[in-house]
Design a protein around this motif. Structure first.
Motif, PDB file in Angstrom:
ATOM      1  N   PRO A 138      -2.870  -6.748  15.242  1.00 58.94           N
ATOM      2  CA  PRO A 138      -3.236  -7.067  16.698  1.00 58.94           C
ATOM      3  C   PRO A 138      -3.665  -8.462  16.693  1.00 58.94           C
ATOM      4  CG  PRO A 138      -3.956  -4.847  16.479  1.00 58.94           C
ATOM      5  CD  PRO A 138      -3.730  -5.119  15.127  1.00 58.94           C
ATOM      6  N   ILE A 139      -4.580  -8.637  15.608  1.00 59.42           N
ATOM      7  CA  ILE A 139      -5.318 -10.065  15.490  1.00 59.42           C
ATOM      8  C   ILE A 139      -4.010 -11.392  15.125  1.00 59.42           C
ATOM      9  CG2 ILE A 139      -6.794 -11.612  14.322  1.00 59.42           C
ATOM     10  CD1 ILE A 139      -8.127  -9.582  16.230  1.00 59.42           C
ATOM     11  N   LEU A 140      -3.159 -10.823  14.090  1.00 58.89           N
ATOM     12  CA  LEU A 140      -2.202 -11.532  13.799  1.00 58.89           C
ATOM     13  C   LEU A 140      -1.075 -11.918  14.702  1.00 58.89           C
ATOM     14  CD1 LEU A 140      -1.755 -10.228  10.008  1.00 58.89           C
ATOM     15  CD2 LEU A 140      -3.176 -11.863  10.709  1.00 58.89           C
ATOM     16  N   ARG A 141      -0.775 -11.090  15.591  1.00 56.51           N
ATOM     17  CA  ARG A 141       0.116 -11.094  16.297  1.00 56.51           C
ATOM     18  C   ARG A 141      -0.465 -12.126  17.729  1.00 56.51           C
ATOM     19  NH1 ARG A 141       3.800  -9.695  13.585  1.00 56.51           N
ATOM     20  NH2 ARG A 141       4.616  -7.737  13.615  1.00 56.51           N
ATOM     21  N   PHE A 187     -11.515  -3.981  18.995  1.00 60.06           N
ATOM     22  CA  PHE A 187     -12.463  -4.444  19.917  1.00 60.06           C
ATOM     23  C   PHE A 187     -13.331  -5.470  19.466  1.00 60.06           C
ATOM     24  CE2 PHE A 187     -16.319  -3.565  22.564  1.00 60.06           C
ATOM     25  CZ  PHE A 187     -15.650  -3.703  23.720  1.00 60.06           C
ATOM     26  N   LYS A 188     -14.061  -5.202  18.127  1.00 63.37           N
ATOM     27  CA  LYS A 188     -14.763  -6.090  17.725  1.00 63.37           C
ATOM     28  C   LYS A 188     -14.162  -7.007  16.879  1.00 63.37           C
ATOM     29  CE  LYS A 188     -18.905  -3.444  16.912  1.00 63.37           C
ATOM     30  NZ  LYS A 188     -19.973  -2.605  16.171  1.00 63.37           N
ATOM     31  N   ASP A 189     -12.955  -7.086  16.540  1.00 63.56           N
ATOM     32  CA  ASP A 189     -11.994  -7.766  15.835  1.00 63.56           C
ATOM     33  C   ASP A 189     -11.418  -9.115  16.663  1.00 63.56           C
ATOM     34  OD1 ASP A 189     -12.657  -6.615  13.354  1.00 63.56           O
ATOM     35  OD2 ASP A 189     -10.412  -6.329  12.903  1.00 63.56           O
ATOM     36  N   MET A 190     -11.541  -8.504  17.724  1.00 60.60           N
ATOM     37  CA  MET A 190     -11.078  -9.811  18.817  1.00 60.60           C
ATOM     38  C   MET A 190     -12.046 -10.687  19.191  1.00 60.60           C
ATOM     39  SD  MET A 190      -8.034 -10.780  20.194  1.00 60.60           S
ATOM     40  CE  MET A 190      -6.859  -9.485  20.286  1.00 60.60           C
ATOM     41  N   GLN A 191     -13.390  -9.993  19.465  1.00 54.19           N
ATOM     42  CA  GLN A 191     -14.528 -10.987  19.623  1.00 54.19           C
ATOM     43  C   GLN A 191     -14.874 -11.843  18.564  1.00 54.19           C
ATOM     44  OE1 GLN A 191     -17.864  -8.421  20.355  1.00 54.19           O
ATOM     45  NE2 GLN A 191     -16.908  -7.016  21.906  1.00 54.19           N
ATOM     46  N   ALA A 194      -6.142 -12.013   3.133  1.00 55.14           N
ATOM     47  CA  ALA A 194      -5.522 -13.577   3.434  1.00 55.14           C
ATOM     48  C   ALA A 194      -5.027 -13.780   4.583  1.00 55.14           C
ATOM     49  CB  ALA A 194      -4.517 -13.671   2.227  1.00 55.14           C
ATOM     50  N   SER A 195      -4.106 -12.892   5.290  1.00 59.07           N
ATOM     51  CA  SER A 195      -3.277 -13.046   6.500  1.00 59.07           C
ATOM     52  C   SER A 195      -4.647 -13.260   7.790  1.00 59.07           C
ATOM     53  CB  SER A 195      -2.351 -11.963   6.780  1.00 59.07           C
ATOM     54  OG  SER A 195      -3.038 -10.638   6.685  1.00 59.07           O
ATOM     55  N   THR A 196      -5.434 -12.324   7.615  1.00 61.14           N
ATOM     56  CA  THR A 196      -6.435 -12.377   8.647  1.00 61.14           C
ATOM     57  C   THR A 196      -7.497 -13.515   8.420  1.00 61.14           C
ATOM     58  OG1 THR A 196      -6.605 -10.025   8.309  1.00 61.14           O
ATOM     59  CG2 THR A 196      -8.430 -11.006   9.651  1.00 61.14           C
ATOM     60  N   ALA A 197      -7.717 -14.210   7.328  1.00 62.67           N
ATOM     61  CA  ALA A 197      -8.380 -15.403   7.195  1.00 62.67           C
ATOM     62  C   ALA A 197      -7.647 -16.320   7.626  1.00 62.67           C
ATOM     63  CB  ALA A 197      -8.859 -15.501   5.603  1.00 62.67           C
ATOM     64  N   SER A 198      -6.433 -16.456   7.566  1.00 57.43           N
ATOM     65  CA  SER A 198      -5.608 -17.403   7.958  1.00 57.43           C
ATOM     66  C   SER A 198      -5.518 -17.762   9.327  1.00 57.43           C
ATOM     67  CB  SER A 198      -4.398 -17.421   7.000  1.00 57.43           C
ATOM     68  OG  SER A 198      -3.293 -17.360   8.008  1.00 57.43           O
ATOM     69  N   GLU A 225       5.956  -7.241   5.111  1.00 52.81           N
ATOM     70  CA  GLU A 225       5.412  -8.049   6.548  1.00 52.81           C
ATOM     71  C   GLU A 225       4.223  -8.890   6.304  1.00 52.81           C
ATOM     72  OE1 GLU A 225       5.093  -4.987   9.626  1.00 52.81           O
ATOM     73  OE2 GLU A 225       5.145  -6.550  11.278  1.00 52.81           O
ATOM     74  N   LEU A 226       3.267  -8.192   5.801  1.00 51.55           N
ATOM     75  CA  LEU A 226       2.074  -9.142   5.536  1.00 51.55           C
ATOM     76  C   LEU A 226       2.307 -10.198   4.479  1.00 51.55           C
ATOM     77  CD1 LEU A 226      -0.542  -6.165   5.154  1.00 51.55           C
ATOM     78  CD2 LEU A 226      -0.392  -7.769   6.926  1.00 51.55           C
ATOM     79  N   ARG A 227       3.020  -9.993   3.592  1.00 50.79           N
ATOM     80  CA  ARG A 227       3.307 -11.226   2.860  1.00 50.79           C
ATOM     81  C   ARG A 227       4.186 -12.432   3.562  1.00 50.79           C
ATOM     82  NH1 ARG A 227       6.729 -10.365  -2.770  1.00 50.79           N
ATOM     83  NH2 ARG A 227       8.399 -10.279  -1.265  1.00 50.79           N
TER      84      ARG A 227
END
Lengths: 77, 203
Positions: A19-22, A46-50, B59-63, B148-150
């Motif tokens: 959800p965050i990546l999208r 919920f927390k991640d979006m904040q 890695a993907s989240t940090a980016s 997908e993550l890669r």
């Protein structure tokens, strides 16, 4: 779903961190000041979006839970 | 007399200067913190399906958070950079791994099958079966696939660096790996990257 938002993103059925990546991907294609409404079923979002909004400087306008679904409205910085 | 006494006029109250300095310092530090782009350096050393997740998720989240990310793939971690991913999972010797079926009625899915190591070790194709079950569980739960993550990492400019020594050690061919690998380097080249990172993880 908030119909006033410039764009909508259906992230239902996706789990962390999708959800965050999208959201990030959708926001990068938008202009500053536009709003994005995201629907998610991931309770962790919920927390991640904040945290995501706080870190990236985008404004989390609202964050609601409706019948097991989370709806967020984010304004692009 | 110290240097400061020479610079400052004799009649100046030092406490006023200290106050001015403290305020200025605070402002400057806040400006610096605001302009700072956080960075993450990950050392990925494992090549099984389960261990492939943490480096790519982080890695993907940090980016997505706007961080500058580098991942150094070494030893079995190099498997995660192959063009064709054939990642498997081994429940053998991993007592923490739940063995649950991703199909059937709920009561059946809830059973945590306790399979003796001896059976897991002796049954041909056990790892193939466990891998299939894991892939199905991942799919059922809306968790992204490693591919997908890669791809997201590549799209968002995560630097994927590979260990040159491992390639030689295991007799890999460069052709087997994705062309998006930023660089083929060794420990001496990655450590300075890790040194300057705000967060460094060994996975």
């Amino acid at each position: 779903m908030n119909t006033h938002a410039t764009q909508t993103l259906d992230a239902r059925g996706m789990n962390c961190p999708l959800p965050i990546l999208r959201t990030k991907k959708a926001l990068s294609a938008m202009s500053s000041g536009e709003t994005l409404a995201i629907t998610s079923t991931d309770p962790g979002s919920f927390k991640d979006m904040q945290a995501f909004c706080k870190q990236t400087g985008n404004e989390l306008l609202s964050s609601n839970q409706e019948q097991g679904e989370f709806v967020y409205v984010v304004r692009k910085s | 007399m110290g240097k400061l006494d020479i610079i400052l006029p004799e009649n100046l109250d030092k406490s006023i200067f200290d106050q001015w300095f403290d305020e200025r310092f605070e402002t400057r530090m806040a400006e610096r913190a605001a302009a700072h782009v956080p960075s993450l350096a990950i050392i990925a050393t494992k090549g099984t399906l389960d261990w492939a997740y943490p480096p790519f998720i982080l890695a993907s989240t940090a980016s997505a958070l706007g961080w500058d990310v580098s991942v150094f793939f070494t030893f079995y971690g190099l498997e995660l950079l192959k063009k064709d991913l054939h990642l498997e999972i081994s429940p053998l010797g991993n007592p923490s791994m739940p063995m649950k079926m991703p199909f059937g009625p709920q009561w059946f899915k809830d059973i945590n099958w306790k399979i003796p190591n001896l059976v897991m070790a002796g049954m041909p194709g056990f790892e193939k079966m466990a891998t299939g079950l894991m892939q199905q569980t991942v799919k059922n739960n809306g968790v992204a696939s490693i591919e997908e993550l890669r791809s997201i990492c590549i799209e968002s400019d995560v630097k994927l660096v590979a260990c040159q020594m491992t390639v030689e050690l295991f007799g890999h061919s460069h052709d087997a790996f994705i062309p998006e690998i930023t660089d083929w380097i060794g420990a001496a080249s990655f450590l300075p990257v890790a040194q300057k990172s705000d967060v460094c993880l060994f996975i």
